[in-house]
Write a protein that holds these residues in place. Sequence first.
Motif, short mmCIF file in Angstrom:
data_model
loop_
_atom_site.label_atom_id
_atom_site.label_comp_id
_atom_site.label_asym_id
_atom_site.label_seq_id
_atom_site.Cartn_x
_atom_site.Cartn_y
_atom_site.Cartn_z
N PRO A 27 0.81 -1.21 0.00
CA PRO A 27 0.00 0.00 0.00
C PRO A 27 0.85 1.27 0.00
O PRO A 27 2.04 1.24 0.27
N PHE A 28 0.20 2.36 -0.27
CA PHE A 28 0.85 3.67 -0.36
C PHE A 28 1.57 4.01 0.94
O PHE A 28 1.05 3.82 2.03
N ASP A 29 2.79 4.50 0.79
CA ASP A 29 3.59 5.02 1.90
C ASP A 29 4.00 6.43 1.49
O ASP A 29 4.70 6.60 0.50
N PRO A 30 3.55 7.46 2.22
CA PRO A 30 3.83 8.83 1.79
C PRO A 30 5.32 9.15 1.68
O PRO A 30 5.72 10.02 0.91
N ARG A 31 6.17 8.42 2.40
CA ARG A 31 7.61 8.67 2.30
C ARG A 31 8.17 8.15 0.98
O ARG A 31 9.16 8.64 0.48
#
Length: 183
Positions: free
Chosen positions: A99-103
């Motif tokens: 899933p998406f990881d903002p880093r």
Amino acid sequence: MENIQKIIAKNLKMIRKTRGISLDRAAEATGVSKAMLSQIERGESNPTVTTLWKIATGLQVSFSSIIREEPSEVVFVSMQDVDPVIENNGEYRVYSIFPFDPRKKFEIYIIELDPGCCHVSDPHNEGIEEYITVMSGCLKMKINSETFLVNAGSSIRFTANKPHTYSNPGADIVRYQLVMYYP
């Protein structure tokens, strides 16, 4: 691994509450009815990929932020342990692998299309890019008015802020990896 409906319910409610958005405002922003959003938040509805994209786009969050579980330092993922998001009467299955990881600004999916399946995707937000590598079968991609045949072992990249369609013109399941990059 937690049931995907419970994960979606918990994440949607958290996103909405954190931003102080009422169900009415969320419905207006996403184009998804207040009743449907409420059912999703209670875990009483199994939303389609299209509905989840409408919610993500309207709330200006990544698709996987709605379907992700809490992260850990080391993650091993087996397809058998991932509940897919299903659309097109079960012919289109999306497995959220990372899933998406903002880093990191990306998310990774494995997608399966049954023979004859055609899935139309609305344009995503400006700047989002899709990187697709076909693992088996032949994926037919229509991006705007151009058509591409992407065979197993081949890849395609495009800016996803335009209409695009994924289809399986063959007799076998198409399986591909999709990396979504968020600038």
